[in-house]
Design an enzyme around this catalytic site. Structure first.
Site, mmCIF file in Angstrom:
data_model
loop_
_atom_site.group_PDB
_atom_site.id
_atom_site.type_symbol
_atom_site.label_atom_id
_atom_site.label_comp_id
_atom_site.label_asym_id
_atom_site.label_seq_id
_atom_site.Cartn_x
_atom_site.Cartn_y
_atom_site.Cartn_z
ATOM 1 N N ARG A 90 -25.564 38.946 8.936
ATOM 2 C CA ARG A 90 -24.984 40.179 9.496
ATOM 3 C C ARG A 90 -24.914 41.281 8.433
ATOM 4 O O ARG A 90 -25.010 42.460 8.753
ATOM 5 C CB ARG A 90 -23.612 39.906 10.096
ATOM 6 C CG ARG A 90 -22.612 39.331 9.112
ATOM 7 C CD ARG A 90 -21.267 39.148 9.781
ATOM 8 N NE ARG A 90 -20.356 38.360 8.952
ATOM 9 C CZ ARG A 90 -19.063 38.579 8.875
ATOM 10 N NH1 ARG A 90 -18.508 39.563 9.541
ATOM 11 N NH2 ARG A 90 -18.298 37.814 8.119
ATOM 12 N N ASP A 122 -12.466 30.133 14.813
ATOM 13 C CA ASP A 122 -12.142 30.753 16.107
ATOM 14 C C ASP A 122 -12.311 29.776 17.283
ATOM 15 O O ASP A 122 -11.781 29.994 18.360
ATOM 16 C CB ASP A 122 -13.019 31.986 16.358
ATOM 17 C CG ASP A 122 -12.469 33.220 15.644
ATOM 18 O OD1 ASP A 122 -11.277 33.186 15.268
ATOM 19 O OD2 ASP A 122 -13.213 34.197 15.471
ATOM 20 N N ARG A 134 -22.057 34.619 10.845
ATOM 21 C CA ARG A 134 -20.880 35.113 10.137
ATOM 22 C C ARG A 134 -20.927 34.819 8.640
ATOM 23 O O ARG A 134 -20.571 35.644 7.812
ATOM 24 C CB ARG A 134 -19.618 34.447 10.718
ATOM 25 C CG ARG A 134 -18.342 35.104 10.255
ATOM 26 C CD ARG A 134 -17.115 34.260 10.612
ATOM 27 N NE ARG A 134 -16.959 33.153 9.679
ATOM 28 C CZ ARG A 134 -15.849 32.452 9.502
ATOM 29 N NH1 ARG A 134 -14.777 32.721 10.231
ATOM 30 N NH2 ARG A 134 -15.791 31.477 8.642
ATOM 31 N N GLU A 184 -19.167 45.001 27.343
ATOM 32 C CA GLU A 184 -20.539 44.656 26.950
ATOM 33 C C GLU A 184 -21.566 45.055 28.003
ATOM 34 O O GLU A 184 -22.686 45.450 27.670
ATOM 35 C CB GLU A 184 -20.636 43.154 26.667
ATOM 36 C CG GLU A 184 -19.825 42.689 25.454
ATOM 37 C CD GLU A 184 -18.330 42.562 25.743
ATOM 38 O OE1 GLU A 184 -17.934 42.574 26.929
ATOM 39 O OE2 GLU A 184 -17.555 42.451 24.777
ATOM 40 N N PHE A 239 -20.467 37.099 23.375
ATOM 41 C CA PHE A 239 -20.055 38.180 24.281
ATOM 42 C C PHE A 239 -21.247 38.977 24.810
ATOM 43 O O PHE A 239 -21.150 39.632 25.846
ATOM 44 C CB PHE A 239 -19.027 39.093 23.613
ATOM 45 C CG PHE A 239 -17.816 38.342 23.122
ATOM 46 C CD1 PHE A 239 -17.206 37.394 23.931
ATOM 47 C CD2 PHE A 239 -17.309 38.555 21.852
ATOM 48 C CE1 PHE A 239 -16.110 36.671 23.485
ATOM 49 C CE2 PHE A 239 -16.215 37.840 21.395
ATOM 50 C CZ PHE A 239 -15.608 36.896 22.206
ATOM 51 N N HIS A 263 -22.203 36.110 14.741
ATOM 52 C CA HIS A 263 -21.243 34.997 14.838
ATOM 53 C C HIS A 263 -21.726 33.930 15.814
ATOM 54 O O HIS A 263 -20.979 33.444 16.660
ATOM 55 C CB HIS A 263 -19.860 35.510 15.227
ATOM 56 C CG HIS A 263 -19.225 36.358 14.157
ATOM 57 N ND1 HIS A 263 -19.841 37.465 13.641
ATOM 58 C CD2 HIS A 263 -18.043 36.251 13.518
ATOM 59 C CE1 HIS A 263 -19.058 38.010 12.712
ATOM 60 N NE2 HIS A 263 -17.967 37.290 12.621
ATOM 61 N N SER A 276 -17.212 43.559 12.138
ATOM 62 C CA SER A 276 -17.745 42.192 12.013
ATOM 63 C C SER A 276 -19.269 42.155 12.041
ATOM 64 O O SER A 276 -19.885 41.375 11.323
ATOM 65 C CB SER A 276 -17.224 41.312 13.154
ATOM 66 O OG SER A 276 -15.819 41.208 13.083
#
Lengths: 280, 311
Positions: free
Chosen positions: B7, B113, B163, B55, B80, B105, B34
């Site tokens: 990322r 998470d 991530r 989204e 997402f 992620h 993020s």
């Protein structure tokens, strides 16, 4: 002068109503109800308001028209063929294999700015176009037409929030509030409530009209296209599903059903008999 | 060795691309810190569109921008992005619009998470969409090349990002080409096609295997679709033992893709390493990789068992 325009537009709408019935009859497939409710506003758009070029459908400075309720393809095809975006002979191929005119619009058809068919996707697409047009400082508006049943889709409200947040005053949505959806009255399937208050609360300019009164349609489109107050505008167009054909009016059975021989003949006759002066 | 997350490569490259190409725009759904699209957002606020936690709207707007000649990069978490799946299907892929979707992620390596954030189905979901290119870089440097390569590619794409920092095994001289696998290590007993973070676990596994006298090819598959079928078939023929490794469900991911190609062209025994059609849980990424069999030791062990069938 305005009165002459209105009369001409009414006549055009009558012609195109017949075309819609013919297109769907030929295909023995398609959605007459929503096409007939939307056609007056579409005529107002294409024969009065929209800056488009039939020779150059992707002209960068054109006004865009996103038909979010893509099942009303017979209406847009009737308009585009009449305007000369493609030959009228294409209308006979509607929904047929190896022909251009798909059941729901596709971007490779000249004059089409959005490939509909899945409800709730038109405003966000129009919003993206509006952002691009603003970045490029284009002097044009982006119009999108949605249905009232469609307003049950959550994405309509995501996009409505975003359009106000991004201050898109080049975006104009028309809600074709024809009161009926596939399985019954919108009020009974999922009441969308007071849409005027809802869109006002979302930060939009709201104009409410009788969407079958051509003088009101023209006035509303003129007003909306000039509203440059950092807010998007919605025209709540109160209409009647199946308008112009008595047995289709407010009849959900004609949401997605083609007329048979008798029904087709009767529909054409009825439309033909509409007195332009009385037509509202 | 320097470590960095894919990322970070995405954010860095997007910013640089924004400098070079004024048509590049970016959208995010409240995760720009993020996904690192915030680097672009800070430098080019007029070309960055905050879409809120919405989204579907983000994808639709990106499609409208693409239709108008812009080059949109739309980022959020991998899982997402799936919220907008039917928008991606009906607007982006159906119309072959030039939208670059970045899902960060991804995989169980997302860690603490828990299940809700650990996308293990995204490769499968996007791979079945016609017109869609599906990419997964294994390090930040490769991701940078990927972001630039996509700017020159016209069509829908999904980029699967991560991530956590991983070793940077590529440098700026690396020649990246969409659709071409990269042989990182030569072998003879088996070939391991790995993608994303598991490229690093697989390279370590190859070292362990080497000590046991087992020589394996290690191939970095950064493009899951279109898959480098020629390379897959060629190395299958050379080894007859094919392993895939991915932080993703073995169904429909790289394992599925390789199996499809081989079953039609060169049927041979396969071992698919990845999530065995199950969700993981909260935990540190290294702990999760160990528990779910995605770490170097587990991969080496599986390959040893697999190759022992040879005799």
């Amino acid at each position: 002068m305005q009165k002459d325009i209105v009369l001409e537009l009414k006549q055009k709408a009558k012609e195109l109503r017949k075309e819609i019935i013919t297109i769907i009859y030929n295909a023995q497939s398609g959605h007459p109800g929503g096409s007939l409710s939307a056609i007056d506003v579409m005529v107002g758009l294409y024969y009065h308001k929209l800056k488009v070029d039939t020779k150059n459908p992707l002209w960068e400075n054109r006004d865009r028209f996103v038909l979010s309720k893509g099942h009303c393809s017979p209406a847009i095809y009737a308009v585009l063929a009449d305007k000369g975006f493609f030959p009228k002979s294409e209308l006979e191929g509607y929904r047929k294999i190896n022909r251009m005119l798909q059941g729901h619009p596709e971007l490779n058809t000249p004059g089409i700015d959005f490939a509909g068919g899945a409800l709730g996707q038109g405003i966000c697409f129009a919003l993206g176009i509006a952002l691009a047009c603003r970045l490029d400082k284009r002097n044009c508006n982006v119009y999108a037409m949605i249905g009232d049943g469609e307003a049950q889709e959550g994405a309509v409200w995501e996009s409505s929030m975003a359009a106000a947040f991004h201050k898109l005053d080049n975006l104009i949505v028309i809600l074709d509030k024809n009161q009926v959806q596939q399985t019954g009255k919108t009020k009974e399937i999922m009441d969308i409530g007071n849409v005027t208050m809802k869109w006002k609360a979302f930060g939009w300019n709201v104009i409410e009209i009788n969407g079958h009164d051509m003088a009101q349609v023209v006035k509303a489109l003129d007003k909306a296209s000039k509203m440059k107050n950092k807010r998007p505008t919605i025209i709540i167009s109160n209409t009647i599903k199946g308008k112009g054909v008595s047995f289709m009016e407010l009849n959900h059975k004609f949401h997605g059903k083609a007329p048979n021989d008798d029904e087709c003949r009767k529909a054409i006759e009825e439309i033909g008999n509409i007195d332009v002066k009385k037509f509202k | 060795m320097e470590k960095s997350a894919t990322r970070d490569g995405y954010g860095k490259a997007l910013l640089e691309l924004g400098r070079q190409n004024k048509d590049v725009v970016a959208l995010d759904a409240d995760l720009s810190d993020s996904t690192r699209s915030e680097y672009f957002a800070k430098q080019f606020p007029e070309r960055f569109f905050s879409m809120g936690i919405a989204e579907q709207d983000m994808i639709g707007a990106a499609a409208g921008l693409a239709f108008s000649g812009k080059i949109p990069y739309a980022s959020t978490f991998a899982v997402f992005s799936e919220r907008a799946y039917e928008f991606i299907r009906n607007i982006v892929s159906r119309n072959r619009l030039n939208v670059k979707i970045a899902g960060s992620h991804s995989g169980i390596a997302t860690g603490e998470d828990g299940k809700s954030a650990q996308a293990i189905e995204d490769i499968a979901a996007y791979r079945v969409l016609p017109n869609m290119v599906v990419l997964q870089p294994c390090d930040a440097a490769e991701c940078e090349k990927m972001v630039f390569a996509l700017a020159d590619y016209k069509g829908p794409s999904y980029m699967r990002l991560h991530r956590n920092a991983v070793p940077v095994i590529h440098d700026s001289n690396y020649k990246f080409e969409i659709g071409k696998g990269e042989v990182l290590r030569q072998g003879k007993d088996a070939v391991i096609f790995a993608t994303g973070t598991l490229v690093h676990e697989t390279l370590k596994a190859a070292e362990i295997l080497d000590k046991e006298g087992i020589k394996v090819y290690v191939v970095n598959i950064h493009t899951i679709k279109p898959l480098d079928s020629n390379l897959v078939i060629d190395l299958a023929k050379k080894t007859n033992y094919v392993v895939t490794a991915e932080d993703h469900n073995v169904i429909g991911g790289l394992g599925g893709a390789v199996a499809e190609v081989l079953s039609e062209n060169y049927p041979c025994l396969m071992k698919r390493i990845g999530m065995q059609d199950m969700y993981a849980e909260s935990g540190r990424p290294d702990e999760l990789y160990k528990k779910y069999g995605l770490d170097a030791e587990s991969i080496a062990e599986e390959v040893m068992k697999f190759v022992s069938k040879k005799k």
